[in-house]
Design a protein around this motif. Structure first.
Motif, PDB file in Angstrom:
ATOM      1  N   GLU A 191       0.855  -1.184   0.000  1.00  0.00           N
ATOM      2  CA  GLU A 191       0.000   0.000   0.000  1.00  0.00           C
ATOM      3  C   GLU A 191       0.889   1.232   0.000  1.00  0.00           C
ATOM      4  O   GLU A 191       2.079   1.143   0.317  1.00  0.00           O
ATOM      5  N   PRO A 192       0.342   2.396  -0.378  1.00  0.00           N
ATOM      6  CA  PRO A 192       1.181   3.600  -0.418  1.00  0.00           C
ATOM      7  C   PRO A 192       1.757   3.929   0.957  1.00  0.00           C
ATOM      8  O   PRO A 192       1.109   3.740   1.991  1.00  0.00           O
ATOM      9  N   LEU A 193       2.986   4.439   0.951  1.00  0.00           N
ATOM     10  CA  LEU A 193       3.646   4.860   2.181  1.00  0.00           C
ATOM     11  C   LEU A 193       3.541   6.378   2.306  1.00  0.00           C
ATOM     12  O   LEU A 193       3.831   7.107   1.358  1.00  0.00           O
ATOM     13  N   ARG A 194       3.128   6.846   3.471  1.00  0.00           N
ATOM     14  CA  ARG A 194       3.033   8.279   3.704  1.00  0.00           C
ATOM     15  C   ARG A 194       4.427   8.869   3.893  1.00  0.00           C
ATOM     16  O   ARG A 194       5.307   8.215   4.464  1.00  0.00           O
ATOM     17  N   GLY A 195       4.602  10.094   3.421  1.00  0.00           N
ATOM     18  CA  GLY A 195       5.919  10.693   3.537  1.00  0.00           C
ATOM     19  C   GLY A 195       5.895  12.197   3.474  1.00  0.00           C
ATOM     20  O   GLY A 195       4.846  12.825   3.265  1.00  0.00           O
ATOM     21  N   VAL A 196       7.072  12.789   3.647  1.00  0.00           N
ATOM     22  CA  VAL A 196       7.278  14.220   3.474  1.00  0.00           C
ATOM     23  C   VAL A 196       8.454  14.369   2.517  1.00  0.00           C
ATOM     24  O   VAL A 196       9.446  13.639   2.624  1.00  0.00           O
ATOM     25  N   LEU A 249       7.277   8.409   6.454  1.00  0.00           N
ATOM     26  CA  LEU A 249       6.966   8.596   7.870  1.00  0.00           C
ATOM     27  C   LEU A 249       6.979   7.283   8.629  1.00  0.00           C
ATOM     28  O   LEU A 249       7.353   7.240   9.806  1.00  0.00           O
ATOM     29  N   ASP A 250       6.562   6.233   7.998  1.00  0.00           N
ATOM     30  CA  ASP A 250       6.557   4.902   8.617  1.00  0.00           C
ATOM     31  C   ASP A 250       7.146   3.924   7.616  1.00  0.00           C
ATOM     32  O   ASP A 250       6.718   3.872   6.461  1.00  0.00           O
ATOM     33  N   TRP A 251       8.125   3.150   8.061  1.00  0.00           N
ATOM     34  CA  TRP A 251       8.831   2.207   7.198  1.00  0.00           C
ATOM     35  C   TRP A 251       8.615   0.807   7.752  1.00  0.00           C
ATOM     36  O   TRP A 251       9.229   0.435   8.751  1.00  0.00           O
ATOM     37  N   PRO A 252       7.721   0.008   7.147  1.00  0.00           N
ATOM     38  CA  PRO A 252       7.449  -1.331   7.678  1.00  0.00           C
ATOM     39  C   PRO A 252       8.724  -2.170   7.797  1.00  0.00           C
ATOM     40  O   PRO A 252       9.545  -2.191   6.878  1.00  0.00           O
ATOM     41  N   ALA A 253       8.876  -2.843   8.929  1.00  0.00           N
ATOM     42  CA  ALA A 253      10.075  -3.662   9.139  1.00  0.00           C
ATOM     43  C   ALA A 253      10.200  -4.726   8.057  1.00  0.00           C
ATOM     44  O   ALA A 253      11.309  -5.039   7.598  1.00  0.00           O
ATOM     45  N   ALA A 300       3.459  17.023   8.318  1.00  0.00           N
ATOM     46  CA  ALA A 300       2.950  16.035   7.365  1.00  0.00           C
ATOM     47  C   ALA A 300       2.071  15.008   8.070  1.00  0.00           C
ATOM     48  O   ALA A 300       1.011  14.626   7.556  1.00  0.00           O
ATOM     49  N   ARG A 301       2.495  14.573   9.262  1.00  0.00           N
ATOM     50  CA  ARG A 301       1.661  13.627  10.024  1.00  0.00           C
ATOM     51  C   ARG A 301       0.307  14.262  10.351  1.00  0.00           C
ATOM     52  O   ARG A 301      -0.743  13.606  10.246  1.00  0.00           O
ATOM     53  N   ALA A 302       0.325  15.531  10.740  1.00  0.00           N
ATOM     54  CA  ALA A 302      -0.930  16.214  11.058  1.00  0.00           C
ATOM     55  C   ALA A 302      -1.831  16.297   9.830  1.00  0.00           C
ATOM     56  O   ALA A 302      -3.063  16.140   9.933  1.00  0.00           O
ATOM     57  N   PHE A 303      -1.243  16.533   8.666  1.00  0.00           N
ATOM     58  CA  PHE A 303      -2.038  16.583   7.435  1.00  0.00           C
ATOM     59  C   PHE A 303      -2.717  15.241   7.175  1.00  0.00           C
ATOM     60  O   PHE A 303      -3.918  15.188   6.865  1.00  0.00           O
ATOM     61  N   PHE A 304      -1.958  14.146   7.291  1.00  0.00           N
ATOM     62  CA  PHE A 304      -2.534  12.831   7.010  1.00  0.00           C
ATOM     63  C   PHE A 304      -3.589  12.458   8.050  1.00  0.00           C
ATOM     64  O   PHE A 304      -4.599  11.823   7.715  1.00  0.00           O
TER      65      PHE A 304
END
Length: 354
Positions: free
Chosen positions: A252-257, A283-287, A334-338
């Motif tokens: 799935e898409p990864l959120r980022g800045v 912002l989050d990188w799955p292990a 960016a986290r606040a936006f998402f």
């Protein structure tokens, strides 16, 4: 989609040697909704004639060429899309072939009559030509629709002209898309494009500075790691800091800045030579993603980065500490936006159920 880079000194046609095509000509920067409407008409006309649909485009952009020749860089247009993204969108629109002509002195000095005789008829064997309402061609832009239509009547190919395409009373054009991107109006740009604005490419090496910023412990290199994409043109239509979605690495898409620009706080003599770069921190990188990638790195992978919301223009920081604090704030924003976007989506879903 078949891609031909140039036509000179090479046979043209399908693999079985059959010549002829339904053709449209233009820069197609962004492949916006107006372009898409034109390509849909082109495909229909090609199908009726039993020939391939074909787009002729130019690299570099003709205005880039003349800006360089006259040493007036301000005349060069901002670029919406990379060549890779333009070709992908043309393929997505169902185009059978794309001819990329190098815009150089030879092409710039070719007369309109020669362009029709040697390129359209001689090299391509056109059966149908579709152009925009402001189409001009040939040296000094001497050729126009009337000239092309008269040549078609003599040479046996049809010529058609498509009027401007409008959305909510607004003329859709590459200029309108550039203006929206320059002003950070990404929702307006998406409406003109018919999709969110995105940039794709191979992940390339950078200075690996980000991973050392705000790392949890010296040598851990777990700070603000980035995926780096080069934007080939020196003048992107958009620039600044954005909340983004990264496609192509995970299920799935990864959120980022992301930072799109020239990175004014860093050494211009870095490994990327001061070129425009799109640097994206997820912002989050799955292990499990690190286990899936060779060595845990994404170098060489093709990713697509959707720019959803502009946070601010590029800023120049006086120190690495200030840069670290600036990036941390961008990550938080960016986290606040998402989170806000998720809340809006959740409320809309609830209303739809009611």
């Amino acid at each position: 989609m078949q891609i031909l880079r140039g036509l000179w000194n090479r046979p043209y046609g399908t693999p079985d040697g059959v010549r002829g095509c339904a053709l449209t000509i233009g820069n197609f920067d962004g492949v916006h909704r107006g372009h898409q409407a034109m390509l849909a008409l082109l495909r229909n006309e090609a199908r009726h004639r039993g020939v391939p649909s074909c787009v002729m485009t130019f690299e570099p952009h003709p205005r880039d060429y003349f800006a360089a020749r006259h040493r007036k860089p301000e005349l060069a247009p901002a670029r919406i899309a990379t060549l890779r993204d333009k070709l992908e969108e043309l393929q997505r629109c169902g185009v059978d072939r794309c001819v990329i002509l190098p815009f150089n002195e030879r092409l710039a000095s070719q007369t309109a009559a020669s362009f029709i005789e040697d390129t359209l008829v001689g090299a391509l064997g056109v059966r149908y030509v579709l152009v925009g309402d402001d189409f001009r061609f040939g040296a000094q832009r001497a050729g126009d629709y009337a000239m092309l239509d008269a040549a078609g009547a003599r040479q046996g190919f049809d010529v058609a002209r498509m009027q401007s395409y409008e959305v909510h009373g607004l003329r859709v054009s590459s200029s309108a898309v550039r203006e929206a991107l320059a002003e950070g109006r990404l929702d307006d740009a998406a409406a003109l494009l018919g999709r969110p604005y995105a940039i794709s490419g191979h992940v390339v090496h950078g200075r690996q500075l980000g991973r050392a910023l705000a790392e949890s412990a010296p040598g851990r290199h777990d700070g603000f790691r980035t995926l780096n994409l080069r934007f080939a043109h020196w003048k992107p239509a958009a620039s600044g800091i954005f909340a983004v979605l990264v496609h192509g690495l995970w299920d799935e898409p990864l959120r980022g800045v992301a930072n799109l620009g020239v990175r004014p706080s860093l050494d211009p003599n870095d490994v990327n030579g001061g070129r425009v770069l799109l640097e994206t921190h997820c912002l989050d990188w799955p292990a499990a993603l690190s286990q899936r990638l060779p060595g845990g790195e994404a170098y060489g992978k093709i990713v697509r980065v959707e720019l959803l919301h502009k946070l601010h223009d590029e800023l120049k920081y006086d120190s690495l500490d200030a840069l670290t604090q600036g990036i941390a704030k961008d990550v938080a924003d960016a986290r606040a936006f998402f989170e806000a976007m998720h809340g809006r989506t959740h409320r809309q879903t609830t209303r739809d159920r009611i």
